[in-house]
Design a protein around this motif. Structure first.
Motif, PDB file in Angstrom:
ATOM      1  N   UNK A  15       0.710  -0.974   0.144  1.00 27.31           N
ATOM      2  CA  UNK A  15      -0.027   0.057   0.087  1.00 27.31           C
ATOM      3  C   UNK A  15       0.867   1.235  -0.021  1.00 27.31           C
ATOM      4  N   UNK A  16       1.938   1.307   0.924  1.00 27.96           N
ATOM      5  CA  UNK A  16       2.705   2.507   1.100  1.00 27.96           C
ATOM      6  C   UNK A  16       3.894   2.645  -0.046  1.00 27.96           C
ATOM      7  N   UNK A  17       4.704   1.485  -0.462  1.00 28.78           N
ATOM      8  CA  UNK A  17       5.695   1.666  -1.088  1.00 28.78           C
ATOM      9  C   UNK A  17       5.169   1.610  -2.572  1.00 28.78           C
ATOM     10  N   UNK A  18       4.450   0.716  -2.928  1.00 30.62           N
ATOM     11  CA  UNK A  18       4.149   0.514  -4.538  1.00 30.62           C
ATOM     12  C   UNK A  18       2.910   1.496  -4.733  1.00 30.62           C
ATOM     13  N   UNK A  19       1.972   1.453  -3.974  1.00 27.33           N
ATOM     14  CA  UNK A  19       0.841   2.300  -4.366  1.00 27.33           C
ATOM     15  C   UNK A  19       0.682   3.726  -4.008  1.00 27.33           C
ATOM     16  N   UNK A  20       1.850   3.954  -3.104  1.00 25.90           N
ATOM     17  CA  UNK A  20       1.936   5.650  -2.580  1.00 25.90           C
ATOM     18  C   UNK A  20       0.481   5.907  -1.792  1.00 25.90           C
ATOM     19  N   UNK A  21       0.030   5.017  -1.101  1.00 27.67           N
ATOM     20  CA  UNK A  21      -1.332   5.532  -0.334  1.00 27.67           C
ATOM     21  C   UNK A  21      -0.779   5.957   0.849  1.00 27.67           C
ATOM     22  N   UNK A  22      -1.107   7.056   1.268  1.00 27.57           N
ATOM     23  CA  UNK A  22      -0.659   7.634   2.685  1.00 27.57           C
ATOM     24  C   UNK A  22      -1.771   7.053   3.778  1.00 27.57           C
ATOM     25  N   UNK A  23      -1.618   7.581   4.733  1.00 25.56           N
ATOM     26  CA  UNK A  23      -2.259   6.854   6.039  1.00 25.56           C
ATOM     27  C   UNK A  23      -3.725   7.416   6.027  1.00 25.56           C
TER      28      UNK A  23
ATOM     29  N   UNK B 120      -9.692   1.450   4.425  1.00 26.07           N
ATOM     30  CA  UNK B 120     -10.348   0.498   5.391  1.00 26.07           C
ATOM     31  C   UNK B 120     -11.784   0.644   5.735  1.00 26.07           C
ATOM     32  N   UNK B 121     -12.066   1.996   5.938  1.00 27.40           N
ATOM     33  CA  UNK B 121     -13.460   2.607   6.300  1.00 27.40           C
ATOM     34  C   UNK B 121     -14.445   1.840   5.098  1.00 27.40           C
ATOM     35  N   UNK B 122     -14.374   2.146   3.975  1.00 29.60           N
ATOM     36  CA  UNK B 122     -14.819   1.835   2.925  1.00 29.60           C
ATOM     37  C   UNK B 122     -14.971   0.187   2.677  1.00 29.60           C
ATOM     38  N   UNK B 123     -13.811  -0.457   3.026  1.00 26.22           N
ATOM     39  CA  UNK B 123     -14.026  -1.891   2.988  1.00 26.22           C
ATOM     40  C   UNK B 123     -14.855  -2.575   3.962  1.00 26.22           C
ATOM     41  N   UNK B 124     -14.578  -1.877   5.409  1.00 21.30           N
ATOM     42  CA  UNK B 124     -15.573  -2.300   6.450  1.00 21.30           C
ATOM     43  C   UNK B 124     -16.805  -2.406   6.004  1.00 21.30           C
ATOM     44  N   UNK B 125     -17.299  -1.384   5.401  1.00 22.02           N
ATOM     45  CA  UNK B 125     -18.678  -1.012   4.700  1.00 22.02           C
ATOM     46  C   UNK B 125     -19.126  -2.209   3.773  1.00 22.02           C
ATOM     47  N   UNK B 126     -18.251  -2.358   2.952  1.00 21.13           N
ATOM     48  CA  UNK B 126     -18.528  -3.012   1.910  1.00 21.13           C
ATOM     49  C   UNK B 126     -18.812  -4.675   2.268  1.00 21.13           C
ATOM     50  N   UNK B 127     -17.781  -5.148   3.206  1.00 20.21           N
ATOM     51  CA  UNK B 127     -17.528  -6.474   3.506  1.00 20.21           C
ATOM     52  C   UNK B 127     -18.213  -6.818   4.744  1.00 20.21           C
ATOM     53  N   UNK B 128     -18.758  -5.651   5.486  1.00 22.75           N
ATOM     54  CA  UNK B 128     -19.399  -6.049   6.559  1.00 22.75           C
ATOM     55  C   UNK B 128     -18.403  -6.734   7.823  1.00 22.75           C
TER      56      UNK B 128
ATOM     57  N   UNK C  74      -8.154  -0.218  14.320  1.00 22.54           N
ATOM     58  CA  UNK C  74      -6.899   0.180  13.868  1.00 22.54           C
ATOM     59  C   UNK C  74      -5.643  -0.190  14.128  1.00 22.54           C
ATOM     60  N   UNK C  75      -5.497  -1.111  15.103  1.00 24.63           N
ATOM     61  CA  UNK C  75      -4.088  -1.593  15.495  1.00 24.63           C
ATOM     62  C   UNK C  75      -3.759  -2.877  14.571  1.00 24.63           C
ATOM     63  N   UNK C  76      -4.894  -3.245  13.643  1.00 27.70           N
ATOM     64  CA  UNK C  76      -4.735  -4.213  12.730  1.00 27.70           C
ATOM     65  C   UNK C  76      -4.227  -3.680  11.309  1.00 27.70           C
ATOM     66  N   UNK C  77      -4.816  -2.413  11.386  1.00 24.23           N
ATOM     67  CA  UNK C  77      -4.345  -1.784   9.792  1.00 24.23           C
ATOM     68  C   UNK C  77      -2.728  -1.532   9.595  1.00 24.23           C
ATOM     69  N   UNK C  78      -2.195  -1.507  10.641  1.00 28.02           N
ATOM     70  CA  UNK C  78      -0.697  -1.319  10.416  1.00 28.02           C
ATOM     71  C   UNK C  78      -0.011  -2.623  10.054  1.00 28.02           C
ATOM     72  N   UNK C  79      -0.608  -3.662  10.160  1.00 31.12           N
ATOM     73  CA  UNK C  79       0.084  -4.929   9.769  1.00 31.12           C
ATOM     74  C   UNK C  79      -0.508  -5.311   8.295  1.00 31.12           C
ATOM     75  N   UNK C  80      -1.315  -4.690   7.844  1.00 29.80           N
ATOM     76  CA  UNK C  80      -1.775  -4.871   6.242  1.00 29.80           C
ATOM     77  C   UNK C  80      -0.831  -4.040   5.306  1.00 29.80           C
ATOM     78  N   UNK C  81       0.367  -4.985   5.081  1.00 34.13           N
ATOM     79  CA  UNK C  81       1.320  -4.098   4.285  1.00 34.13           C
ATOM     80  C   UNK C  81       1.130  -4.285   2.848  1.00 34.13           C
ATOM     81  N   UNK C  82       0.494  -5.468   2.402  1.00 32.44           N
ATOM     82  CA  UNK C  82       0.114  -5.509   0.986  1.00 32.44           C
ATOM     83  C   UNK C  82      -1.356  -5.620   0.693  1.00 32.44           C
ATOM     84  N   UNK C  83      -1.750  -5.713  -0.515  1.00 31.34           N
ATOM     85  CA  UNK C  83      -3.328  -5.934  -0.895  1.00 31.34           C
ATOM     86  C   UNK C  83      -3.646  -7.082  -0.360  1.00 31.34           C
TER      87      UNK C  83
END
Lengths: 417, 82
Positions: B33-41, B48-56, B61-70
């Motif tokens: 997310x950060x190195x290849x797709x240049x997505x900031x925090x 993440x908010x949209x994905x939570x909504x979409x997938x229920x 928050x503390x799990x998000x930092x471990x999500x390095x790749x898609x």
């Protein structure tokens, strides 16, 4: 002034807006929704944008900006391109000499209210992270500043319906004081919502002519019953004479006088004596120097409220009588109330109407004031009715007024190029 | 409700493309997310908010930092919805 940009209920850019204005087109229509029935509104019409911002901006730009900031981006980019300043950001301007002043009367109200619905109905976890930067009133200013690469300051003027004109006042002063060479200044508003329609309605400031919305905005008419809400944005590129001449820029007009005065009277209605408005006009005309004596056109604030139009009209005659040397001369100056066609763009009005004043000087045509069934006999000004009126050749100047709730009075004087 | 990994990937890709304006084929499982797709925090929090909504699902928050790749995000969502 070297660049003009706008998105309005009459058109998605300056040329289409100006053409519709000269043609006397009304942009006011009944809203395509059930707000009036759902919420008991007394007004179910407004002047919405002719060209949606989403049709011009990228999907990402739309997602990351409140509609007011989206409109500001559309207008600022047109003004920038019109001025021939080169690719954004920066172009041929030293970024540290480039500033932005973008005002809004109400700011990111749609973002704010949508976010509150989200919190209330679904909890804070569902809020989007960019909510605050989207709803803040400096959002349009920040977005435009980033887009253009302005590093000499990005300011937001907030003075209700005078915000867009105050942006030009501040922009002129930034250049004159030496803080910038180029300032992109204007205003943006996207506040057509049941809350604002209901609140302005409660103040009895809005027209309730639901049976004939297209002729509801009737400045100077004996039957006027309030303003019609509009939305949009206007932006102007102000440039120091040295900077513009050094790069051989085309100059649309000169901003030669910028006046600002406050009523200290009431948070809503203007001081009925009109003294605050008169002081703003006097200040602008005094700063304009010799150009004050050649004012040949006025784009009035004239929103079509029963009290407001008359107070301003008297102040215009008083101010012009001083500038032109006689009351007789003042009574001859053609006055246009263009809100009759655009509706009231609130914080964008002062910027969009300044563009109209500049174009009137360029084309030597004062735009019409439509929808006057019977001219209010208390209005002594020479109101331009129904069709455009030619303006004289040679050097002439124009005055534009904008006033806001809270007693904010702005006046601008433009001199022909 | 359990989600298939393929469906989650497609849905997540749609959210990422929408948020960033990246080309469809730029978003693949191994991308960071950060190195290849240049997505900031903040963009990451939007996704993440949209994905939570979409997938229920809830992505703390503390799990998000471990999500390095898609793919990390796809795996988390599939696991959380199982």
């Amino acid at each position: 002034m070297t660049g003009l940009g706008a998105t309005t209920p009459l058109g998605g850019d300056v040329p289409s807006t100006w053409a519709a204005l000269l043609a006397g087109v009304s942009s006011v229509h009944t809203l395509d929704n059930t707000w009036a029935e759902d919420y008991g509104l007394t007004c179910d019409f407004a002047a919405t944008l002719k060209t949606a911002a989403a049709a011009v901006l990228t999907r990402q730009e739309v997602r990351r900006a409140d509609p007011s900031a989206q409109y500001a981006l559309v207008a600022a980019r047109e003004a920038w391109a019109d001025a021939g300043l080169g690719p954004r950001p920066g172009g041929v301007v030293d970024p540290e000499r480039l500033a932005v002043v973008m005002g809004s009367g109400i700011g990111g109200i749609q973002t704010m209210l949508d976010a509150w619905d989200t919190v209330r109905e679904r909890g804070a976890r569902r809020l989007m992270p960019l909510t605050v930067p989207m709803l803040m009133p400096n959002s349009a200013s920040a977005q435009v500043g980033i887009d253009l690469g302005a590093r000499a300051g990005a300011h937001a003027t907030v003075s209700a319906c005078a915000s867009g004109a105050e942006a030009l006042v501040l922009g002129a002063r930034l250049i004159r004081a030496g803080f910038a060479d180029v300032v992109v200044a204007g205003g943006a508003e996207a506040a057509i919502h049941p809350l604002t329609l209901g609140s302005f309605g409660k103040m009895q400031a809005l027209s309730t002519r639901r049976e004939a919305p297209e002729t509801a905005s009737r400045p100077y008419c004996v039957t006027r019953d309030g303003f019609v809400m509009g939305e949009g944005a206007g932006a102007l590129v102000l440039e120091s004479a040295e900077h513009a001449q050094a790069r051989g820029a085309r100059i649309w007009a000169w901003l030669v006088g910028a006046g600002s005065a406050s009523d200290a009277y009431d948070v809503a209605p203007p001081d009925p004596s009109g003294q605050g408005q008169l002081r703003a006009m006097r200040q602008a005309l005094a700063e304009a120097g010799p150009a004050a004596a050649r004012v040949a056109h006025v784009n009035a604030h004239a929103t079509a409220t029963p009290a407001g139009d008359g107070i301003e009209a008297r102040a215009i005659v008083d101010a012009l009588a001083e500038a032109l040397g006689s009351r007789e001369a003042a009574l001859q100056v053609p006055v246009s109330a263009t809100k009759s066609m655009t509706g009231h763009l609130l914080g964008a009005a002062g910027a969009v109407e300044s563009i109209f004043a500049v174009l009137a000087l360029r084309d030597r045509l004062a735009p019409p004031t439509t929808n006057i069934v019977e001219l209010d006999p208390a209005i002594e000004c020479s109101v331009v009715r129904d069709s455009p009126r030619p303006l004289p050749a040679g050097p002439i100047a124009a005055l534009n007024n904008a006033f806001g709730f809270g007693g904010h009075n702005m006046a601008l004087v433009f001199d022909s190029a | 409700m359990a989600h298939e990994a393929n469906d989650v990937f497609d849905g997540l890709k749609e959210i990422i493309v929408d948020e960033t304006g990246l080309a469809d084929d730029a978003v693949t499982g191994e991308k960071s997310f950060s190195d290849d797709l240049l997505i900031d925090s903040l963009s990451m929090m939007t996704i993440v908010t949209l994905a939570e909504d979409k997938f229920g699902v809830e992505i703390p928050d503390d799990a998000v930092k471990d999500l390095a790749t898609v793919q990390d995000a796809v795996d988390f969502i599939v696991g959380a919805s199982a």
